[in-house]
Motif scaffolding. Sequence first.
Motif, mmCIF file in Angstrom:
data_model
loop_
_atom_site.group_PDB
_atom_site.id
_atom_site.type_symbol
_atom_site.label_atom_id
_atom_site.label_comp_id
_atom_site.label_asym_id
_atom_site.label_seq_id
_atom_site.Cartn_x
_atom_site.Cartn_y
_atom_site.Cartn_z
ATOM 1 N N PHE A 1 42.439 -21.234 39.652
ATOM 2 C CA PHE A 1 41.159 -20.517 39.702
ATOM 3 C C PHE A 1 41.093 -19.409 38.644
ATOM 4 O O PHE A 1 40.029 -19.150 38.094
ATOM 5 N N HIS B 1 33.118 -18.442 36.019
ATOM 6 C CA HIS B 1 32.989 -17.730 37.292
ATOM 7 C C HIS B 1 33.009 -16.231 37.016
ATOM 8 O O HIS B 1 33.979 -15.550 37.335
ATOM 9 N N MET C 1 30.448 -15.775 43.216
ATOM 10 C CA MET C 1 31.653 -16.611 43.115
ATOM 11 C C MET C 1 32.514 -16.128 41.935
ATOM 12 O O MET C 1 32.964 -16.920 41.117
ATOM 13 N N TRP D 1 35.504 -14.824 39.701
ATOM 14 C CA TRP D 1 36.971 -14.876 39.583
ATOM 15 C C TRP D 1 37.456 -14.149 38.336
ATOM 16 O O TRP D 1 38.570 -13.647 38.297
ATOM 17 N N CYS E 1 41.131 -14.697 46.623
ATOM 18 C CA CYS E 1 41.473 -15.309 47.909
ATOM 19 C C CYS E 1 40.416 -14.947 48.961
ATOM 20 O O CYS E 1 39.920 -15.812 49.694
ATOM 21 N N GLN F 1 37.334 -14.011 48.413
ATOM 22 C CA GLN F 1 36.049 -14.618 48.036
ATOM 23 C C GLN F 1 35.970 -16.074 48.493
ATOM 24 O O GLN F 1 34.978 -16.496 49.087
ATOM 25 N N ILE F 2 37.031 -16.813 48.205
ATOM 26 C CA ILE F 2 36.978 -18.258 48.441
ATOM 27 C C ILE F 2 36.911 -18.588 49.938
ATOM 28 O O ILE F 2 36.397 -19.628 50.335
ATOM 29 N N LYS F 3 37.402 -17.648 50.788
ATOM 30 C CA LYS F 3 37.368 -17.872 52.238
ATOM 31 C C LYS F 3 36.067 -17.418 52.881
ATOM 32 O O LYS F 3 35.848 -17.655 54.060
ATOM 33 N N ASN G 1 30.803 -18.275 49.146
ATOM 34 C CA ASN G 1 31.345 -19.516 48.558
ATOM 35 C C ASN G 1 30.380 -20.699 48.694
ATOM 36 O O ASN G 1 30.790 -21.854 48.589
ATOM 37 N N VAL H 1 35.589 -26.683 50.262
ATOM 38 C CA VAL H 1 36.036 -26.093 48.996
ATOM 39 C C VAL H 1 37.009 -27.064 48.314
ATOM 40 O O VAL H 1 36.879 -27.363 47.120
#
Length: 200
Positions: A51, A60, A125, A127, A136, A138-140, A145, A153
């Motif tokens: 990522f 991103h 989103m 990165w 971590c 953000q993605i959860k 997301n 995902v």
Amino acid sequence: MRLRATLLTSLVIFLAPVALPTVLAQTSEAPVPQVDRDAGLAEWERVYEVFAHPRCANCHVEDDRPRWSGPHYGATRVHAFNVQRGEDGFGNPGLRCTTCHMETNSPVLHGPPGAEAWHLAPPEMVWFDQSSAQICAQIKDPERNGGRSLDEVAVHVRDDDLVGWGWDPGPGREPAPGSAEQTYQAIQRWAAAGAPCPED
Ligand code: HEC
Ligand code: HEC
């Protein structure tokens, strides 16, 4: 009935001193047992390396400018030609991403790379320039997301064309580490281990 009940009661009384401390020990532990947390963090590290890689992170971004990076570009810099996000991520009306970015990579060094519907990821989103802990979190977060479960995902990473481009980026650009399938697997193993995030 009565006999059974008595038996059960004496069994409970007999086992209580053994069972109770075990139950207490379990509930006082962290939600994810330590061994799973360590295994999960090792999987997250694999996901993070992908990522945070420029082939992914350069699209991103939080601001309006895609980034260019790698030896082939000199260093990390904002996208040339005053390219900006625009209302929908596809660029300003006068300068759409798809004016230059076709559905496949230009075979020429410094030619525009390509994939279907080339555009910037939404700013939430983000990165680029973020820590492992921040990415971590953000993605959860379904609020940030695209309303995805971790399985969704993982599937997006395995199947999406813009993501796939990160492993086939055209001449002069370093691909993201591993493969789409390996990253899919790593996300699934990380999720199965409770999806732990590193501390800051
Ligand atoms: C005027 C043409 C043009 C427009 C419009 C344009 N690009 Fe590009 N883009 C390029 C060229 C050319 C390259 C390759 C430069 C090189 O390799 O030296 C490139 C490269 C990229 C890269 C690869 C950077 C990297 O480090 O891997 C990304 C990401 C990117 N553009 C995103 C976008 C996005 C998103 C838009 C729309 C908001 C957009 N571009 C609009 C011409 C354009
Ligand atoms: C050309 C720009 C571009 C590149 C390069 C790119 N993405 Fe994306 N990414 C997007 C866009 C646009 C979305 C939003 C799509 C949606 O929500 O349906 C997105 C969304 C995502 C999501 C959804 C969840 C979230 O919170 O971000 C994941 C996961 C993802 N990308 C992974 C990757 C990975 C991994 C790479 C590199 C191997 C990558 N992307 C490279 C444009 C890009």
